[in-house]
Design an enzyme around this catalytic site. Structure first.
Site, PDB file in Angstrom:
ATOM      1  N   ASP A   1       0.033  -2.538   5.746  1.00 52.01           N
ATOM      2  CA  ASP A   1      -1.027  -2.126   5.920  1.00 52.01           C
ATOM      3  C   ASP A   1      -0.219  -0.338   5.631  1.00 52.01           C
ATOM      4  OD1 ASP A   1      -3.796  -0.718   5.539  1.00 52.01           O
ATOM      5  OD2 ASP A   1      -3.417  -0.633   7.461  1.00 52.01           O
ATOM      6  N   LEU A   2      -1.002   0.693   5.536  1.00 56.31           N
ATOM      7  CA  LEU A   2      -0.406   1.762   5.494  1.00 56.31           C
ATOM      8  C   LEU A   2      -1.208   2.995   6.107  1.00 56.31           C
ATOM      9  CD1 LEU A   2       0.075   2.655   1.728  1.00 56.31           C
ATOM     10  CD2 LEU A   2       2.123   2.576   3.965  1.00 56.31           C
ATOM     11  N   ASP A   3      -2.393   2.993   5.866  1.00 57.06           N
ATOM     12  CA  ASP A   3      -3.664   4.056   7.063  1.00 57.06           C
ATOM     13  C   ASP A   3      -3.993   3.225   7.823  1.00 57.06           C
ATOM     14  OD1 ASP A   3      -3.502   5.929   4.752  1.00 57.06           O
ATOM     15  OD2 ASP A   3      -5.414   5.246   3.771  1.00 57.06           O
TER      16      ASP A   3
END
Length: 242
Positions: free
Chosen positions: A25-27
């Protein structure tokens, strides 16, 4: 005396030997998202003050801009997987309600979007991504609209998959399976890493993957079946997989 903490379910055993690829995932996994959004919304409000003063007068705070963006989720459920479209159309709606030119939504959104890419990575993000990329093919899997290349981390990833592109969002198994398919591996050979218990860890496990829950805030795990591992930092993830 305080009540004793409830017994936690036993952790699953992470099988490092079967990992052939990583999805991440990023955020809120590689950077904290809300400082970035707050800064981008403040910049958007200033732009509206300069270029669409009636809209700025009607929506006088970033909270008001966020409220109409959240309203758009109800008005346009067909866009719920596309955060860029939701934001753009919420700006257009604000302009329309204020009597300003709706076409100003395009440059306003571009300004917001560029600022949204100016994230502040966690201190150990680069080292961890370099470690992962040196050992596995890595795919970014996000419901958000960060662009790994604009952020400056694209070189760590073989692919980047967003809900907006695929048309479905985590925890739908199809987005996890699409990531595995990009790397030509089976879901059970993929380890997914992310901060959201439901969207990331539970979603990945339901899709047949192993999951590491990134949980620096030490939240309680909300489900009966635990993730394969929980880490409080990206450094801990690197140590787990070393």
């Amino acid at each position: 005396m305080p009540a004793p903490l409830p017994d936690l379910p036993p952790a699953q055993s992470l099988d490092k030997g079967r990992i052939r690829a990583i999805t991440i995932d990023l955020d809120d996994t590689l950077w904290p998202i809300w400082p970035t959004i707050e800064r981008a919304e403040a910049l958007l409000l200033q732009w509206l003050t300069d270029h669409a003063p009636a809209t700025a007068a009607l929506f006088q705070s970033t909270e008001a801009l966020r409220a109409i963006r959240n309203q758009m989720v109800t008005l346009r459920p067909d866009l719920n997987h596309d955060l860029s479209a939701l934001r753009r159309e919420s700006i257009r709606l604000a302009l329309t309600q204020a009597g300003d030119e709706p076409a100003l939504a395009e440059p306003a959104f571009e300004l917001f979007f560029a600022e949204r890419q100016r994230v502040q990575l966690f201190d150990d993000a680069h080292d961890t991504l370099a470690f992962l990329a040196s050992r596995y093919p890595v795919v970014a899997v996000s419901n958000g609209n960060a662009d790994v290349h604009k952020v400056g981390i694209g070189h760590y990833f073989q692919h980047s998959l967003s809900a907006a592109v695929l048309g479905v969002a985590k925890p739908d198994a199809r987005i996890f399976h699409a990531a595995a398919g990009m790397l030509q591996v089976s879901p059970h050979e993929v380890l997914h890493v992310g901060d959201d218990a439901a969207l990331d860890a539970r979603g990945a496990m339901d899709a047949g993957m192993q999951a590491v829950w990134f949980n620096p805030a030490e939240h309680a795990w909300p489900y009966d079946t635990p993730p394969h591992a929980t880490v409080g930092s990206l450094t801990a993830l690197r140590e787990l997989l070393d």
